[in-house]
Design a protein around this motif. Structure first.
Motif, PDB file in Angstrom:
ATOM      1  N   GLN A  97      22.517  35.222  49.280  1.00 14.27           N
ATOM      2  CA  GLN A  97      21.960  36.354  49.994  1.00 14.27           C
ATOM      3  C   GLN A  97      20.717  35.892  50.722  1.00 14.27           C
ATOM      4  O   GLN A  97      20.162  34.828  50.440  1.00 14.27           O
ATOM      5  N   THR A 125      24.469  35.379  53.539  1.00 14.53           N
ATOM      6  CA  THR A 125      25.443  36.430  53.770  1.00 14.53           C
ATOM      7  C   THR A 125      25.309  37.524  52.718  1.00 14.53           C
ATOM      8  O   THR A 125      24.413  37.485  51.868  1.00 14.53           O
ATOM      9  N   GLU A 126      26.220  38.498  52.757  1.00 11.96           N
ATOM     10  CA  GLU A 126      26.216  39.576  51.770  1.00 11.96           C
ATOM     11  C   GLU A 126      26.956  39.147  50.506  1.00 11.96           C
ATOM     12  O   GLU A 126      27.745  38.204  50.522  1.00 11.96           O
ATOM     13  N   THR A 127      26.733  39.880  49.427  1.00 12.68           N
ATOM     14  CA  THR A 127      27.307  39.539  48.123  1.00 12.68           C
ATOM     15  C   THR A 127      28.823  39.393  48.191  1.00 12.68           C
ATOM     16  O   THR A 127      29.382  38.442  47.631  1.00 12.68           O
ATOM     17  N   GLU A 128      29.506  40.294  48.856  1.00 12.60           N
ATOM     18  CA  GLU A 128      30.972  40.241  48.932  1.00 12.60           C
ATOM     19  C   GLU A 128      31.440  38.927  49.560  1.00 12.60           C
ATOM     20  O   GLU A 128      32.391  38.305  49.095  1.00 12.60           O
ATOM     21  N   ASN A 147      22.078  34.442  43.234  1.00 16.98           N
ATOM     22  CA  ASN A 147      21.985  35.882  43.381  1.00 16.98           C
ATOM     23  C   ASN A 147      20.992  36.388  42.341  1.00 16.98           C
ATOM     24  O   ASN A 147      21.082  36.073  41.182  1.00 16.98           O
TER      25      ASN A 147
END
Length: 148
Positions: A97, A125-128, A147
């Protein structure tokens, strides 16, 4: 057509002279000239326009060299990879993240590790997407998940 002929032609174009290219290639001028004439005959085009001032590509020669350059680039890649036995680059990828400390840590790592055989990647990027990256790269070593 032989790869050597393409390499000879490339040297002639780089030097602008058959005589200079022959010296650079450690060939006799007649041998080099003959190799290029054979290539022109085989291809059915005039590649070089010859004059007392040197040589230059014809319109067909420019088009021919565009294709020949692609072939020579691939040959050089093959030589570099297999003749010189250069190791493949290993990947070290970080998917995280967006946190400033991650970027700072990654940059510090790059400064400390002088590893020309590694290809480093930092993806914020995002967690997904991090989970998708983990699934994609799970078989490769060096994938780091950060994370908080």
């Amino acid at each position: 057509m032989r790869i050597k002929q393409l390499e000879y032609l490339e040297a002639v174009i780089e030097t602008g002279s058959i005589n200079e290219a022959a010296k650079r290639l450690y060939l006799t001028q007649p041998s080099l000239s003959s190799a290029i004439k054979d290539l022109e005959k085989e291809m059915g085009i005039t590649i070089l326009q010859r004059s007392n001032a040197g040589v230059r590509l014809t319109a067909d020669g420019r088009e021919f060299m565009n294709y020949a350059k692609q072939i020579l680039d691939q040959v050089h890649l093959l030589d570099d990879r297999f003749k010189k036995q250069q190791p493949l680059h290993q990947s070290f990828a970080v998917s995280a993240q967006h946190y400033a400390f991650v970027v700072n840590a990654f940059v510090e790592l790059l400064k400390k590790i002088n590893a020309p055989t590694y290809k480093f990647t930092l993806r914020e990027t995002e967690t997904e997407n991090i989970f998708n990256d983990l699934r994609t790269f799970k078989s490769e070593l060096g994938v780091l998940y950060i994370n908080n």
